[in-house]
Scaffold this motif. Sequence first.
Motif, short mmCIF file in Angstrom:
data_model
loop_
_atom_site.label_atom_id
_atom_site.label_comp_id
_atom_site.label_asym_id
_atom_site.label_seq_id
_atom_site.Cartn_x
_atom_site.Cartn_y
_atom_site.Cartn_z
N ASP A 158 -49.93 -31.37 19.05
CA ASP A 158 -50.05 -32.79 19.36
C ASP A 158 -50.88 -33.44 18.25
O ASP A 158 -52.11 -33.44 18.29
CB ASP A 158 -50.73 -32.97 20.73
CG ASP A 158 -50.83 -34.44 21.14
OD1 ASP A 158 -50.34 -35.31 20.38
OD2 ASP A 158 -51.40 -34.73 22.21
N LEU B 34 -45.75 -26.83 19.73
CA LEU B 34 -46.34 -27.68 20.77
C LEU B 34 -47.55 -28.46 20.27
O LEU B 34 -48.36 -28.93 21.07
CB LEU B 34 -46.75 -26.80 21.97
CG LEU B 34 -45.59 -26.08 22.68
CD1 LEU B 34 -46.13 -25.22 23.81
CD2 LEU B 34 -44.59 -27.09 23.23
N TYR C 20 -50.04 -29.29 23.50
CA TYR C 20 -49.59 -29.59 24.85
C TYR C 20 -49.76 -28.38 25.77
O TYR C 20 -49.76 -28.51 26.99
CB TYR C 20 -48.11 -30.00 24.82
CG TYR C 20 -47.87 -31.28 24.04
CD1 TYR C 20 -48.36 -32.50 24.50
CD2 TYR C 20 -47.15 -31.27 22.85
CE1 TYR C 20 -48.14 -33.68 23.79
CE2 TYR C 20 -46.93 -32.44 22.13
CZ TYR C 20 -47.43 -33.64 22.61
OH TYR C 20 -47.21 -34.79 21.91
#
Length: 781
Positions: free
Chosen positions: A531, A529, A575
């Motif tokens: 970013d 996840l 995220y």
Amino acid sequence: MKKIKTIFVTVLMAASLSVSFAQSQNVAESIEKQSGELASDVTKLPDAQLAMSVSYYPVTAGDVYTLGFVIGSGAVKYTIPVDSTYRIRVANLGVINCAGLTYLQLKSQVESLVLRNYPMGGVQFVLSSPSTFLVSITGEVNSTIERNAWALTRLSTFINKNLTAYASLRNIEIEGSNGKTKSYDLFLASRDGDLSQDPFLRPGDKIIIKRASRKIKITGAVERPGQYELLEGENLKEAVERYGNGLDEYADAERIILRRQNKSKNPSGDTIYLEPNAISSNYVLENADDITIPSRIELRNTMFFEGAVGRIGLESQTEVSASKDKSEDKASNPVTNRIPVSFMEGENLATLIRRNSSSFFPTSDLRNAYIVRNDEKLLINLEDCLYKGDYMSEYLAQRDDTLYVPYMQNSNTVLITGEVKSTVEIDAWPQKRLSTLIAGHTTDYSSIRDIEVTAVDGSTTSYDLFLADRYGQMDQNPYIKPGETVTVNRLARKVSVSGAVERPGTYELLDGENLEELVRIYGGGLSPLADVSRIELYRRVTGKEGAGEKSYLNKENLDNNFPLICYDSVVISSYEDLQPVVFIEGAVADTKSVDTTASSDLEGTTRIVASFNNGEDYAYFARRNKLLFKPESDLANAYIIRGTETIPINLNPMLYDASYYANMEIMPNDTLVIPFKQYFVSVAGAVLHPGRFPFIPNRTWEYYIGLAGGFDKNRNSLDSIELRDINNKKYSKNQFVTPESTITANTNSMLYKFNQYAPAITTILSIVASTLSIMAVTGAL
């Protein structure tokens, strides 16, 4: 004579073909080195010997064969290449169409053709150089490329390093040179052994990788946990029975947990507790669903091992980082670990001890261990349990038992110097590793990449503890022998990485290493996840006034290996930051900054922010975060602050009671408060205010005597005291006071003792004096 000559010529021809074959192998090895690509399934690329050893090697355009046979008294040899027409000329004897033939089939036809013309020809036909050809791969791949393959390269081997996370393995298309397209399912090949679904590649093939429509992950009590791609119509039943290969014998199918990110109204996803019949009713799954099948093993009874114990044997024993002046007390305080151990009802303590034999250290005093059960102390000799195979204890394991294992006394001298808190000569038990030896002595500027060990003979070796810790190169973390000197050098550059990486932490970089190495090597790579469009860089050393500066980086900076300087701190955003949070406060340890493999004293309140999934309850949350809780945590008296409401909660049954279920749901911004357990120290004897006082870690007897008002100087001289621990065992004034100890100030003043008996002595002397006076007067009368 003529027959002997023919045999001799045949032998010479065979030797010639062997030399030719060896030369072809050298050429193949040269091609392999130039290509730098290896086919990991069966062999290097290409291999003529392997091709001739199997019955199914297909004749391929680009193959080169060598034919030899005898004509009269002379040997002849021909090199026969195969072109794209697949028609080969065999000397001047004829033409063979080899399309669709295997090597063995072609060899049979060639030998028949030659022997029809030369019955005594002693024909030899070998593959001297297998063909290599280009195959393209496109679709859901990291990049569309063309790579070398050969006739024994399977589809799975060719594509395994170029797929994206969204690639399908269930619907891979291969377009042949004839324009026809076929679809293949690699799952059937790997799971069921259906190799027709993992074909050999052919010249002109084009591989097209389709995008997976639905992938799920299944973990827990199944035989084959993992991530799988489901076909249309397949759901939970197939995920468990087909892909997971069925439930294992400990599975609890009535408590299945589903975490769903796709089609969720919550940005952080939902946690769904499925009904007991979810498998039989074939609950419908969505893409990216994460299914956990709980195990009944998690609900077993629990007891505790405490003292000289650890999860990984030798490597678990560490030094206490906070220590007194070693010139006064060279014996460092060993760590007291406390670990939970699960067991089944009715298990004998002897079998439980043997099953957990790796939990004990070489310094564990196995003969003097004991069980604490309901305030009763039960002695147990662990050597009998461990080393007598037929021994059975008189005790059965019971819930909440504590097995206490003390340390043995043993010492060897080692000198630690360099970039340490202070140069010190310490006692170390035999075969203690370098990392364990220096723990607690290093400073913030100590290097773990360049530690020198000087042996007794004067030879010096440098070691890198990062290589030992990360890659298991234990030759970089040697056992230190008595008499050796450890010199810790000063580091040149260290940086921190946190956030969405697999291994956040502070790392020492070598020359030439920067942002890319920090994230991909030291940080273990990005988490799913991560970013990378929002990388934060905090630079504390800027050469400017102020507290440093903050800048924002992106994927381009990561790919270009952005240069870093000492004390830089990199944060990879996730995220997952959008998930709701709960606050945990009190007697808890921050697992991001505390070594959870060793016991640590909690001296202050800690406040931690923890994320949770919508719908998650406190029982599951507590088990998932059990490393936060320490021996000092009062789990029975925890409570939740929710707005203006205070809700009591007992975490003990949630963590250790096999029969306990809870449905108390977590709400955003709850505060879970864990109080400290309270211990005391008793002070008695010749002090001004004897009594019981709260225990504070790492305090000496002077602290508690001061709390009691100090010594009564009329009764005590020379600060004479006696210290006894919770087991009424005496210990030294030079050690820290332990919980529930008793400190007795001795009454040893001679003047005080005299004053105790002075009134009686004075009375007796007065009576004697009066009697003598009366007798004297009476005598005078």
